[in-house]
Design an enzyme around this catalytic site. Structure first.
Site, mmCIF file in Angstrom:
data_model
loop_
_atom_site.group_PDB
_atom_site.id
_atom_site.type_symbol
_atom_site.label_atom_id
_atom_site.label_comp_id
_atom_site.label_asym_id
_atom_site.label_seq_id
_atom_site.Cartn_x
_atom_site.Cartn_y
_atom_site.Cartn_z
ATOM 1 N N ASP A 127 0.842 -1.204 0.000
ATOM 2 C CA ASP A 127 0.000 0.000 0.000
ATOM 3 C C ASP A 127 0.881 1.258 0.000
ATOM 4 O O ASP A 127 0.602 2.233 -0.692
ATOM 5 C CB ASP A 127 -0.919 -0.021 1.227
ATOM 6 N N HIS A 164 -4.495 -3.209 6.629
ATOM 7 C CA HIS A 164 -4.332 -3.499 5.198
ATOM 8 C C HIS A 164 -5.701 -3.916 4.663
ATOM 9 O O HIS A 164 -5.976 -5.082 4.425
ATOM 10 C CB HIS A 164 -3.306 -4.608 4.959
HETATM 11 P P1 NAX Z 1 -3.041 -18.058 -3.864
HETATM 12 O O1 NAX Z 1 -4.383 -18.617 -3.582
HETATM 13 O O2 NAX Z 1 -2.509 -18.038 -5.249
HETATM 14 O O3 NAX Z 1 -1.964 -18.831 -2.961
HETATM 15 C C1 NAX Z 1 -2.177 -19.142 -1.625
HETATM 16 C C2 NAX Z 1 -1.437 -20.443 -1.347
HETATM 17 O O4 NAX Z 1 -1.547 -20.724 0.048
HETATM 18 C C3 NAX Z 1 -2.030 -21.648 -2.082
HETATM 19 O O5 NAX Z 1 -0.989 -22.347 -2.774
HETATM 20 C C4 NAX Z 1 -2.620 -22.485 -0.963
HETATM 21 O O6 NAX Z 1 -2.570 -23.883 -1.230
HETATM 22 C C5 NAX Z 1 -1.699 -22.112 0.199
HETATM 23 N N1 NAX Z 1 -2.231 -22.411 1.521
HETATM 24 C C6 NAX Z 1 -3.527 -22.440 1.937
HETATM 25 N N2 NAX Z 1 -3.595 -22.802 3.225
HETATM 26 C C7 NAX Z 1 -2.328 -22.997 3.636
HETATM 27 C C8 NAX Z 1 -1.760 -23.409 4.862
HETATM 28 N N3 NAX Z 1 -2.527 -23.704 5.923
HETATM 29 N N4 NAX Z 1 -0.415 -23.516 4.936
HETATM 30 C C9 NAX Z 1 0.362 -23.251 3.870
HETATM 31 N N5 NAX Z 1 -0.124 -22.875 2.675
HETATM 32 C C10 NAX Z 1 -1.450 -22.756 2.564
HETATM 33 O O7 NAX Z 1 -3.059 -16.592 -3.228
HETATM 34 P P2 NAX Z 1 -2.044 -15.384 -3.482
HETATM 35 O O8 NAX Z 1 -2.544 -14.548 -4.587
HETATM 36 O O9 NAX Z 1 -0.655 -15.907 -3.546
HETATM 37 O O10 NAX Z 1 -2.259 -14.538 -2.149
HETATM 38 C C11 NAX Z 1 -1.860 -15.036 -0.906
HETATM 39 C C12 NAX Z 1 -2.397 -14.198 0.230
HETATM 40 O O11 NAX Z 1 -1.869 -12.875 0.178
HETATM 41 C C13 NAX Z 1 -3.919 -14.023 0.216
HETATM 42 O O12 NAX Z 1 -4.402 -14.189 1.544
HETATM 43 C C14 NAX Z 1 -4.099 -12.592 -0.227
HETATM 44 O O13 NAX Z 1 -5.319 -12.056 0.220
HETATM 45 C C15 NAX Z 1 -2.909 -11.945 0.413
HETATM 46 N N6 NAX Z 1 -2.481 -10.639 -0.110
HETATM 47 C C16 NAX Z 1 -2.003 -9.723 0.764
HETATM 48 C C17 NAX Z 1 -1.466 -8.522 0.373
HETATM 49 C C18 NAX Z 1 -0.888 -7.567 1.362
HETATM 50 O O14 NAX Z 1 -0.480 -6.484 0.932
HETATM 51 N N7 NAX Z 1 -0.835 -7.835 2.659
HETATM 52 C C19 NAX Z 1 -1.489 -8.117 -1.047
HETATM 53 C C20 NAX Z 1 -1.603 -9.255 -1.981
HETATM 54 C C21 NAX Z 1 -2.510 -10.377 -1.545
HETATM 55 O O15 NAX Z 1 -3.822 -10.072 -1.902
#
Ligand code: NAX
Length: 331
Positions: free
Chosen positions: A159, A187
């Site tokens: 952000d 966030h």
């Molecule tokens: P994806 O859905 O592409 O990847 C998430 C991965 O986490 C998947 O491979 C899934 O299998 C894995 N996963 C699920 N449960 C798990 C667990 N218990 N242990 C280990 N791995 C696990 O999502 P992606 O686009 O990579 O985003 C990941 C996270 O970042 C989301 O929660 C998203 O909302 C968050 N974000 C946060 C941002 C920030 O600025 N703080 C910005 C970007 C993003 O939106």
């Protein structure tokens, strides 16, 4: 030569993971002289994809990459890690209640907190990326009481970088010349991107962003909403959420935390509130911080006007509510 640092990325088979692990292996997070061993965790349904990422890391032949641990076992993943970037989580799916998503993430972060507490290296630094990032970080802190609270943070640097980017575009100056924007709070779309203290470095010294932009209506309106809604705009355009910018910002967050912020510059980090700026203590809140010798401190004494005060309070209130919702999931 330096000893390799062990860096954990959870959710490593996901989109952010795919963008992030090569950056870490190239030295963008910890420096070009710092060898790394990557620990990658994902869940069993993603094990095959995770192995594919491991194969590509091998194929890329990164000189700084001294080892790869790719696993679905949280204990193996957390063992001996110096840095933990928590990207894995349960996404909100259509039709799901906020409480249901919260409850899934609370249980994930409760158990990963224990794995980190018991198996990570002493003084491990933790960055929570998975949403709801601030509250997941709070849960992790609560369930890893032996990890110092100063070591648990969440990502609002994306952000922050988005705010720098908007000012750079508006003023047509290089983004590297814009500094000291602030993201306050959560966030989420309640965050407050604040440019009252931001400046642009020019040949003739630093000039205030507000003076250069000279358009209060834009700064107090469209600028703020553009930064708050940028995630949604990326989803609309890409049909996928931000990944390369999130990964890059996660590297910025850890790099500045470990190696320090440049003199006269602060960055935004979600950290455990000590009550600074009359924000309630006991929540993970994004503040302006400077970093030195591997630790952050909140920038103190910035004047907060009435406009900003309301926005600092509104995003704090949302975090207090999220905390209550998270706690209600524990019962
Ligand atoms: P994806 O859905 O592409 O990847 C998430 C991965 O986490 C998947 O491979 C899934 O299998 C894995 N996963 C699920 N449960 C798990 C667990 N218990 N242990 C280990 N791995 C696990 O999502 P992606 O686009 O990579 O985003 C990941 C996270 O970042 C989301 O929660 C998203 O909302 C968050 N974000 C946060 C941002 C920030 O600025 N703080 C910005 C970007 C993003 O939106």
């Amino acid at each position: 030569a330096k000893e390799p640092a062990r860096v954990l990325v959870t959710g490593a088979a996901g989109q952010i993971g795919y963008a992030l692990v090569p950056m870490i292996a190239r030295g963008i997070m910890l420096g070009l002289d710092q060898p790394v061993i990557l620990h990658m965790l994902d869940i069993p349904p993603a094990a095959e994809a995770l192995n594919g990422v491991k194969m590509e890391l091998i194929d890329a032949a990164f000189p700084l990459l001294k080892g790869i641990v790719a696993t679905t076992d949280p204990v193996e993943a957390c063992s001996g890690v110096n840095i933990a970037v928590m990207v894995g989580g349960f996404p909100r799916k259509e039709g799901m209640e906020r409480k249901d998503v919260m409850s899934k993430n609370v249980s994930i972060y409760k158990s990963q907190a224990s794995a980190l507490e018991q198996h990570a290296a002493p003084n491990c630094k933790v960055l929570l990326v998975a949403n709801p990032a601030n509250t997941n970080a709070l849960i992790l802190k609560e369930f890893a009481p032996s990890i110092p609270e100063k070591n648990i943070t969440c990502l609002t640097r994306l952000d922050h970088n988005r705010a720098l980017g908007q000012i750079s575009e508006r003023l047509q100056v290089p983004v590297s010349d814009v500094k000291n924007v602030i993201i306050w709070g959560n966030h989420s779309s309640s965050q407050y991107p604040d440019v009252y203290h931001a400046s642009v470095v020019t040949g003739a010294g630093e000039k205030a962003v507000r003076q250069l932009v000279a358009d209060d209506a834009w700064l107090d309106g469209e600028f703020i909403t553009t930064v708050q809604q940028r995630g949604a705009a990326i989803i609309k355009a890409r049909k996928l959420s931000s990944a390369l910018s999130a990964a890059s910002s996660a590297c910025d967050h850890i790099r500045d935390w470990v190696l320090g912020t440049p003199k006269g510059t602060w960055v935004s980090m979600g950290v455990y509130s000590d009550g600074s700026y009359d924000v309630p203590p006991g929540i993970i809140y994004s503040y302006p911080v400077t970093c030195e010798n591997g630790s952050w401190s909140i920038v103190q004494g910035l004047p907060i006007n009435e406009f900003s005060r309301k926005k600092l309070d509104a995003t704090a209130n949302e975090l207090v509510e999220e905390k209550a919702l998270a706690y209600s999931c524990l019962i």
